[in-house]
Enzyme design. Structure first.
Site, mmCIF file in Angstrom:
data_model
loop_
_atom_site.group_PDB
_atom_site.id
_atom_site.type_symbol
_atom_site.label_atom_id
_atom_site.label_comp_id
_atom_site.label_asym_id
_atom_site.label_seq_id
_atom_site.Cartn_x
_atom_site.Cartn_y
_atom_site.Cartn_z
ATOM 1 N N HIS A 97 0.800 -1.183 0.048
ATOM 2 C CA HIS A 97 -0.149 0.021 0.070
ATOM 3 C C HIS A 97 1.098 1.507 -0.011
ATOM 4 O O HIS A 97 2.022 1.314 0.466
ATOM 5 C CB HIS A 97 -0.932 0.040 1.172
ATOM 6 C CG HIS A 97 -1.931 1.022 1.174
ATOM 7 N ND1 HIS A 97 -1.877 2.315 1.244
ATOM 8 C CD2 HIS A 97 -3.225 0.763 0.765
ATOM 9 C CE1 HIS A 97 -3.101 2.804 1.173
ATOM 10 N NE2 HIS A 97 -3.995 1.865 0.808
ATOM 11 N N ASP A 104 -7.858 -5.276 0.331
ATOM 12 C CA ASP A 104 -8.660 -6.079 -0.701
ATOM 13 C C ASP A 104 -8.150 -7.606 -0.651
ATOM 14 O O ASP A 104 -8.791 -8.416 -1.346
ATOM 15 C CB ASP A 104 -8.037 -5.635 -2.061
ATOM 16 C CG ASP A 104 -8.751 -4.333 -2.477
ATOM 17 O OD1 ASP A 104 -9.892 -4.114 -2.167
ATOM 18 O OD2 ASP A 104 -8.187 -3.545 -3.343
HETATM 19 N N1 CMC Z 1 3.785 -7.564 -4.841
HETATM 20 C C1 CMC Z 1 5.338 -7.523 -5.223
HETATM 21 N N2 CMC Z 1 6.120 -6.527 -4.728
HETATM 22 C C2 CMC Z 1 5.345 -5.392 -4.516
HETATM 23 C C3 CMC Z 1 3.994 -5.268 -4.214
HETATM 24 C C4 CMC Z 1 3.368 -6.548 -4.413
HETATM 25 N N3 CMC Z 1 2.073 -6.608 -4.209
HETATM 26 N N4 CMC Z 1 3.701 -4.112 -3.940
HETATM 27 C C5 CMC Z 1 4.945 -3.259 -4.091
HETATM 28 N N5 CMC Z 1 5.943 -4.081 -4.297
HETATM 29 C C6 CMC Z 1 7.385 -3.990 -4.340
HETATM 30 C C7 CMC Z 1 7.649 -2.825 -5.491
HETATM 31 O O1 CMC Z 1 8.005 -3.710 -6.689
HETATM 32 C C8 CMC Z 1 8.696 -2.108 -5.131
HETATM 33 O O2 CMC Z 1 9.885 -2.769 -5.021
HETATM 34 P P1 CMC Z 1 11.387 -2.013 -5.240
HETATM 35 O O3 CMC Z 1 11.486 -1.132 -4.345
HETATM 36 O O4 CMC Z 1 12.336 -3.027 -5.258
HETATM 37 O O5 CMC Z 1 11.269 -1.442 -6.658
HETATM 38 C C9 CMC Z 1 8.386 -1.683 -3.598
HETATM 39 O O6 CMC Z 1 7.640 -2.947 -3.308
HETATM 40 C C10 CMC Z 1 7.509 -0.436 -3.388
HETATM 41 O O7 CMC Z 1 6.560 -0.572 -4.146
HETATM 42 P P2 CMC Z 1 5.906 0.788 -5.146
HETATM 43 O O8 CMC Z 1 5.425 0.060 -6.101
HETATM 44 O O9 CMC Z 1 6.760 1.799 -5.270
HETATM 45 O O10 CMC Z 1 4.828 0.875 -4.086
HETATM 46 P P3 CMC Z 1 3.650 1.985 -4.397
HETATM 47 O O11 CMC Z 1 3.085 2.660 -3.272
HETATM 48 O O12 CMC Z 1 3.946 2.866 -5.832
HETATM 49 O O13 CMC Z 1 2.265 1.011 -4.758
HETATM 50 C C11 CMC Z 1 0.479 -0.465 -4.552
HETATM 51 C C12 CMC Z 1 1.424 0.774 -3.988
HETATM 52 C C13 CMC Z 1 -0.885 -0.743 -3.621
HETATM 53 C C14 CMC Z 1 -0.104 0.002 -5.970
HETATM 54 C C15 CMC Z 1 1.387 -1.565 -4.830
HETATM 55 O O14 CMC Z 1 1.621 -2.112 -3.620
HETATM 56 C C16 CMC Z 1 0.712 -2.845 -5.647
HETATM 57 O O15 CMC Z 1 0.907 -3.064 -6.953
HETATM 58 N N6 CMC Z 1 -0.050 -3.945 -5.042
HETATM 59 C C17 CMC Z 1 -0.936 -4.697 -5.353
HETATM 60 C C18 CMC Z 1 -2.239 -4.271 -5.965
HETATM 61 C C19 CMC Z 1 -3.246 -3.953 -4.749
HETATM 62 O O16 CMC Z 1 -3.226 -4.855 -3.952
HETATM 63 N N7 CMC Z 1 -3.795 -2.915 -4.761
HETATM 64 C C20 CMC Z 1 -4.801 -2.567 -3.859
HETATM 65 C C21 CMC Z 1 -4.258 -1.431 -2.765
HETATM 66 S S1 CMC Z 1 -5.327 -1.059 -1.303
HETATM 67 C C22 CMC Z 1 -6.859 -0.842 -2.063
HETATM 68 C C23 CMC Z 1 -6.934 0.612 -2.480
HETATM 69 O O17 CMC Z 1 -6.802 1.750 -1.577
HETATM 70 O O18 CMC Z 1 -7.113 0.781 -3.704
#
Ligand code: CMC
Length: 427
Positions: free
Chosen positions: A305, A362
């Site tokens: 998140h 989720d």
């Molecule tokens: N699985 C594997 N790796 C992950 C995941 C995941 N679900 N989420 C983040 N990471 C890794 C990412 O690859 C990055 O690694 P590195 O630092 O080595 O590049 C690190 O963790 C930080 O991630 P980020 O993408 O910079 O984080 P963000 O804040 O931009 O993204 C997110 C947040 C929710 C989009 C992401 O965690 C994600 O895609 N999760 C899966 C989709 C999901 O469950 N979404 C629902 C969110 S909660 C409901 C809502 O409020 O919408």
């Protein structure tokens, strides 16, 4: 007043530090460009406060979520979704009289204009209900042309119960149409969530018995989704609303933003992922390995998140609701067992520990929707129904408390510098 000092070359700038009621601090850069000719660059807006807001407080490190000062756990245990909606939109818990009036308004606004029923015939039966929901909500603006002025509080008040009440009807009708059953009109003797369940699952040929435990679970799920401050869809609602687009149009845009799998669409993707693991008998360790592999685009859906660096407090409540509901319905779900195994593996893996990736809202909500009988492609619609009061509250706050400026970020241009046009024969 506290100030931050910024020096760029020989330029020095004093910038005010704004402190929120929970001691969150922000540097006010509103005069930065005018005074220093600089802007800030923050892709994904992870460090940018777009507004000041008194609706929802999140402490992502501690895993705290409060609406108008009330904890999400308290609201989930003691309030209904309608009460929570009132709290978010009007800022205080309603008195018995206020709640009764609000309920009456929701009841009076539950029907759709009959002409709107024909719209459903234009969609293929395979249409995703989020596509139908966003366009039907936007279409509502064509039925209330006398209530679309965001600057007139009386008009806005008329629209609030309309959107909150009708979204249930639109969603349930979309489902009925997709499975070829006749629509079930709202029954105004029922409370908000029972009415929705009745429209979803009743058929004219037999009586549908509403299970109070299922109603309680739906209430809880909607409360947990009701607001989450400046997320992608809420920021969209604010941005669209800042152009003075009407409430229906702004919310329709929010629904589209919510649809994406990185946001509200994740609840559908979580169950699809768990189903695939089950169908193909995938090894959990291999799934976790794939999620860590930077050469693969696969992510563990329902994990991570932007704000929470701790267990999402909503996920904790939902996990409990899901366990209780499955026990009560005397049902086991292999996907729940897979989810728990996956969580256990991920939470003990260095990759997830280092990046503070925990289950989010989720991860378990889809399992609960499955137990209730909500079909997979309606999961994100459930999220949208829940998020309506939050979107309304933010849209209203922006118009009442904001500075009235249209939302318009800047950019750092990295393209070609000025060139002369080349005629097509010379290219
Ligand atoms: N699985 C594997 N790796 C992950 C995941 C995941 N679900 N989420 C983040 N990471 C890794 C990412 O690859 C990055 O690694 P590195 O630092 O080595 O590049 C690190 O963790 C930080 O991630 P980020 O993408 O910079 O984080 P963000 O804040 O931009 O993204 C997110 C947040 C929710 C989009 C992401 O965690 C994600 O895609 N999760 C899966 C989709 C999901 O469950 N979404 C629902 C969110 S909660 C409901 C809502 O409020 O919408």
């Amino acid at each position: 007043m506290e100030f931050a000092e910024l020096s760029v070359g020989d330029q020095k700038l004093k910038l005010a530090v704004v402190t929120g009621s929970e001691q969150e601090r922000a540097i006010d850069i509103r005069e930065l460009r005018a005074k220093a000719g600089l802007i800030t660059l923050d892709s994904g807006y992870g460090n940018t406060g777009a507004c000041q807001s008194s609706i929802t407080y999140i402490d992502g490190e501690k895993g705290i979520l409060n609406y108008r000062g009330y904890s999400i756990e308290d609201l989930a245990n003691h309030a209904t979704f309608v009460e929570t909606s009132y709290l978010l939109i009007y800022g205080h818990l309603p008195t018995a009289a206020e709640l009764a009036d609000f309920r009456t308004l929701l009841i009076r606004n539950s029907l759709l204009h009959e002409d709107m029923l024909h719209f459903y015939d234009g969609y293929p039966s395979t249409a995703h209900p989020m596509a139908i929901l966003s366009s039907m909500i936007c279409s509502l603006s064509s039925y209330y042309p006398d209530s679309l002025d965001p600057g007139d509080p009386a008009q806005v008040e008329r629209l609030i119960p309309r959107v909150l009440s009708k979204i249930r009807t639109i969603a349930a009708f979309a489902y009925k149409k997709s499975i070829g059953q006749p629509v079930i009109y709202p029954d105004n003797s029922l409370d908000y969530c029972s009415n929705f369940l009745n429209m979803m699952f009743a058929v004219p040929s037999e009586k549908y018995i509403i299970d109070p435990d299922v109603v309680k679970a739906v209430n809880t799920l909607l409360i947990l989704h009701a607001d989450h401050e400046q997320n992608c869809s809420t920021s969209t609602v604010r941005l669209v609303g800042s152009s003075d687009a009407n409430l229906f149009a702004s919310i329709a845009a929010g629904i589209c933003a919510l649809w994406g799998p990185k946001h509200g669409g994740a609840n559908q993707k979580v169950v699809e992922m768990l189903q695939k693991i089950d169908d193909e008998g995938l090894d959990i360790k291999e799934v976790v390995r794939m999620a860590k592999d930077k050469n693969s685009s696969f992510r563990l859906m329902g994990f991570g998140h932007r704000v929470y660096r701790n267990y999402d407090p909503r996920a904790r409540v939902i996990k409990e609701v899901s366990d209780k509901l499955l026990a009560k319905l005397n049902r086991s779900d292999p996907l729940l067992d897979i989810a728990k195994e996956l969580e256990e593996h991920a939470l003990s893996d260095d990759y997830f520990i280092e990046r503070k990736l925990y289950p989010n809202v989720d991860f378990y909500s889809g399992i609960t929707y499955r137990a209730i009988g909500i079909p997979l492609d309606m999961f994100t619609v459930m999220f949208a129904i829940g998020r309506i009061p939050g979107w309304i509250a933010h849209w209203k706050e922006m118009h009442l408390d904001g500075d009235g400026r249209i939302g318009r970020p800047r950019q750092v241009y990295t393209g070609a510098r000025k060139r002369s046009f080349t005629a097509i024969e010379q290219r």
